[in-house]
Design an enzyme around this catalytic site. Structure first.
Site, short mmCIF file in Angstrom:
data_model
loop_
_atom_site.label_atom_id
_atom_site.label_comp_id
_atom_site.label_asym_id
_atom_site.label_seq_id
_atom_site.Cartn_x
_atom_site.Cartn_y
_atom_site.Cartn_z
N THR A 19 24.05 -20.44 46.81
CA THR A 19 25.16 -20.10 45.83
C THR A 19 24.81 -18.98 45.21
O THR A 19 23.61 -18.73 44.83
CB THR A 19 25.52 -21.26 45.06
OG1 THR A 19 26.67 -20.85 44.14
CG2 THR A 19 24.47 -21.66 43.94
N ASN A 21 26.79 -18.51 42.51
CA ASN A 21 27.72 -18.78 41.32
C ASN A 21 26.54 -19.63 40.41
O ASN A 21 26.52 -20.80 40.68
CB ASN A 21 28.67 -19.59 41.80
CG ASN A 21 29.58 -19.81 40.76
OD1 ASN A 21 29.06 -19.96 39.62
ND2 ASN A 21 31.01 -19.96 40.91
N HIS A 23 27.23 -20.77 37.60
CA HIS A 23 27.88 -21.93 36.98
C HIS A 23 27.74 -23.17 37.73
O HIS A 23 27.67 -24.20 37.48
CB HIS A 23 29.25 -21.45 36.49
CG HIS A 23 29.40 -20.50 35.65
ND1 HIS A 23 29.53 -20.89 34.13
CD2 HIS A 23 29.81 -18.99 35.70
CE1 HIS A 23 29.53 -19.94 33.56
NE2 HIS A 23 29.72 -18.83 34.44
N ASP A 77 31.85 -25.73 49.05
CA ASP A 77 33.02 -25.12 48.94
C ASP A 77 34.19 -25.68 48.21
O ASP A 77 34.21 -26.76 48.51
CB ASP A 77 33.49 -24.81 50.41
CG ASP A 77 34.27 -23.23 50.42
OD1 ASP A 77 33.67 -22.36 50.30
OD2 ASP A 77 35.31 -23.36 50.67
N ASP A 156 38.98 -22.33 35.34
CA ASP A 156 38.78 -23.54 34.07
C ASP A 156 39.68 -23.23 32.92
O ASP A 156 40.00 -24.20 32.48
CB ASP A 156 37.29 -23.31 33.66
CG ASP A 156 36.21 -24.17 34.60
OD1 ASP A 156 36.71 -24.91 35.37
OD2 ASP A 156 34.95 -23.94 34.50
N ARG A 182 33.11 -31.33 41.20
CA ARG A 182 32.01 -30.96 41.48
C ARG A 182 30.93 -32.13 41.32
O ARG A 182 30.02 -32.37 42.09
CB ARG A 182 31.49 -29.69 40.97
CG ARG A 182 30.15 -29.24 41.35
CD ARG A 182 30.00 -27.71 41.10
NE ARG A 182 31.08 -26.92 41.94
CZ ARG A 182 32.20 -26.45 41.28
NH1 ARG A 182 32.13 -26.47 39.71
NH2 ARG A 182 32.98 -25.83 41.86
P1 IMP Z 1 34.01 -20.63 46.83
O1 IMP Z 1 33.64 -22.21 46.80
O2 IMP Z 1 32.66 -20.01 46.44
O3 IMP Z 1 34.83 -20.43 47.69
O4 IMP Z 1 34.94 -20.60 45.25
C1 IMP Z 1 35.81 -21.48 44.94
C2 IMP Z 1 36.82 -20.75 43.83
O5 IMP Z 1 37.51 -21.89 43.36
C3 IMP Z 1 36.14 -20.32 42.85
O6 IMP Z 1 35.84 -18.83 42.92
C4 IMP Z 1 36.98 -20.26 41.43
O7 IMP Z 1 37.92 -19.56 41.36
C5 IMP Z 1 37.79 -21.68 42.04
N1 IMP Z 1 37.04 -23.04 41.50
C6 IMP Z 1 36.01 -23.98 42.32
N2 IMP Z 1 35.69 -24.63 41.47
C7 IMP Z 1 36.00 -24.32 40.27
C8 IMP Z 1 35.96 -25.03 38.98
O8 IMP Z 1 35.10 -25.86 38.86
N3 IMP Z 1 36.24 -24.16 38.07
C9 IMP Z 1 37.15 -23.21 38.09
N4 IMP Z 1 37.32 -22.50 39.17
C10 IMP Z 1 36.85 -23.28 40.27
#
Ligand code: IMP
Length: 198
Positions: A19, A21, A23, A77, A156, A182
């Site tokens: 990842t 990300n 967070h 994802d 969020d 998650r």
């Molecule tokens: P990916 O899983 O990297 O394709 O991104 C999923 C997208 O969904 C993120 O960029 C957020 O915009 C949204 N998302 C997924 N999980 C969360 C969360 O726990 N909080 C807020 N937004 C989320």
């Protein structure tokens, strides 16, 4: 080695979370810690196939990364599915957040009386040998009328989990872990992992 938080790969039992990300990584870590499961971040871009199924997207990327980096990896994802928008943005959540953003989604929800939505996280674990496994979690709630709170990421600030009165961004990490998609998915993985790998 490219994109890793820590370059020593001494512990064979480390799970590498693919990842970029921070967070997502911290949330996963907080959930897996109590189970004694150690993860590290593998900060490489994951391949995202075109699919409306988050599980398929996670599985493909996990199997590819496990093979390429020769280690056990986790790929997650996730997306936000809004009922009044027929499930949009769903698998396109990341793109929608980057383009119209939180405010754009609030505008799409203007005048909508029914505000139910859910977050879904689909998680795949894959090793270079053996079959991959998938786990998923959902957090049900509603879309707020305006953004509130500064913590967390993505959508969020506009998601209020069911049975509560504040957004994920107002609640902080304990609140997020208590209700999040998650945390649910990673706890399922932990229970399976502890049972099968210890
Ligand atoms: P990916 O899983 O990297 O394709 O991104 C999923 C997208 O969904 C993120 O960029 C957020 O915009 C949204 N998302 C997924 N999980 C969360 C969360 O726990 N909080 C807020 N937004 C989320």
């Amino acid at each position: 080695m490219h994109g890793e938080e820590d370059t020593s790969q001494s512990d064979k039992r480390t799970l590498w979370f693919v990842t970029q990300n921070a967070h997502k990584y911290q949330e996963a870590r907080r959930t897996l810690d109590p189970f004694g499961i150690r993860i590290r971040k593998l900060s490489i871009p994951k391949t995202e196939i075109q699919s409306v199924d988050l599980g398929d997207i996670a599985k493909f990327a996990a199997e590819e990364a496990a093979e390429k980096y020769n280690r056990t990896v986790l790929v997650e994802d996730s997306g936000l599915f809004v009922n009044a928008l027929n499930g949009f943005p769903g698998p396109y959540s990341s793109y929608v957040h980057a383009t119209i953003g939180v405010q754009g989604l609030v505008r799409l929800m203007n005048q909508k009386l029914r505000r139910e939505a859910y977050f879904q996280a689909s998680l795949a674990i894959a090793s270079p040998r053996g079959a991959s496994q998938e786990f998923s979690g959902r957090a049900y709630g509603t879309i707020s009328h305006k953004p509130a709170g500064k913590q967390g990421f993505g959508f969020d600030p506009i998601f209020i989990p069911k049975g509560t009165r504040k957004t994920f961004a107002q609640g902080g990490s304990l609140f997020k872990d208590r209700y999040s998609h998650r945390a649910i998915a990673f706890r399922k993985l932990a229970l399976w992992y502890v049972k099968t790998k210890v």
